[in-house]
Scaffold this motif. Sequence first.
Motif, PDB file in Angstrom:
ATOM      1  N   GLY A  27      43.913  39.825  31.405  1.00  0.00           N
ATOM      2  CA  GLY A  27      43.834  39.450  32.810  1.00  0.00           C
ATOM      3  C   GLY A  27      44.404  40.539  33.689  1.00  0.00           C
ATOM      4  N   ASP A  28      45.054  40.147  34.775  1.00  0.00           N
ATOM      5  CA  ASP A  28      45.643  41.151  35.666  1.00  0.00           C
ATOM      6  C   ASP A  28      47.150  41.261  35.464  1.00  0.00           C
ATOM      7  N   GLY A  29      47.675  40.551  34.487  1.00  0.00           N
ATOM      8  CA  GLY A  29      49.094  40.637  34.190  1.00  0.00           C
ATOM      9  C   GLY A  29      49.978  39.822  35.108  1.00  0.00           C
ATOM     10  N   ALA A  30      49.399  39.152  36.098  1.00  0.00           N
ATOM     11  CA  ALA A  30      50.220  38.399  37.048  1.00  0.00           C
ATOM     12  C   ALA A  30      49.685  36.988  37.261  1.00  0.00           C
ATOM     13  N   GLN A  31      48.461  36.876  37.704  1.00  0.00           N
ATOM     14  CA  GLN A  31      47.912  35.583  38.107  1.00  0.00           C
ATOM     15  C   GLN A  31      46.953  34.964  37.094  1.00  0.00           C
ATOM     16  N   ASN A  32      46.397  35.738  36.211  1.00  0.00           N
ATOM     17  CA  ASN A  32      45.434  35.180  35.263  1.00  0.00           C
ATOM     18  C   ASN A  32      45.516  35.918  33.936  1.00  0.00           C
ATOM     19  N   GLY A  33      44.950  35.306  32.918  1.00  0.00           N
ATOM     20  CA  GLY A  33      44.937  35.872  31.582  1.00  0.00           C
ATOM     21  C   GLY A  33      45.958  35.197  30.681  1.00  0.00           C
ATOM     22  N   TYR A  34      45.506  34.820  29.482  1.00  0.00           N
ATOM     23  CA  TYR A  34      46.380  34.157  28.513  1.00  0.00           C
ATOM     24  C   TYR A  34      46.881  35.109  27.430  1.00  0.00           C
ATOM     25  N   CYS A  35      46.565  36.386  27.568  1.00  0.00           N
ATOM     26  CA  CYS A  35      47.018  37.423  26.622  1.00  0.00           C
ATOM     27  C   CYS A  35      46.612  37.133  25.186  1.00  0.00           C
ATOM     28  N   GLN A  36      45.458  36.518  25.016  1.00  0.00           N
ATOM     29  CA  GLN A  36      44.905  36.291  23.689  1.00  0.00           C
ATOM     30  C   GLN A  36      44.100  37.516  23.275  1.00  0.00           C
ATOM     31  N   SER A  37      44.060  37.797  21.987  1.00  0.00           N
ATOM     32  CA  SER A  37      43.245  38.912  21.521  1.00  0.00           C
ATOM     33  C   SER A  37      41.775  38.494  21.547  1.00  0.00           C
ATOM     34  N   LEU A  38      40.932  39.430  21.913  1.00  0.00           N
ATOM     35  CA  LEU A  38      39.502  39.192  21.981  1.00  0.00           C
ATOM     36  C   LEU A  38      38.793  39.862  20.811  1.00  0.00           C
TER      37      LEU A  38
END
Length: 79
Positions: A27-38
């Motif tokens: 994600g953008d490291g702040a507001q979105n993204g679950y930091c899952q590997s793709l």
Amino acid sequence: MAVVGTNVTAANYNTIQGKIDDVLGAGDGAQNGYCQSLQSSQKSAGDVIAATDMQQLYNDLIKARLHQTNPVTWSNADG
């Protein structure tokens, strides 16, 4: 019989992959993204988008959908 149509370009593929990454990946490291590997990754201009690439993109899309829509069940200790 398979029908051969328009090829998927790296730019089109990267647009879809980037949107999945916004939700499921870094994600953008702040507001979105679950930091899952793709499974999928960005492609370079001119790369051939293989069936394996599309399968990995599809798997990531399903993982993101399940992550966003999978219902949470709660058990209440008080009944």
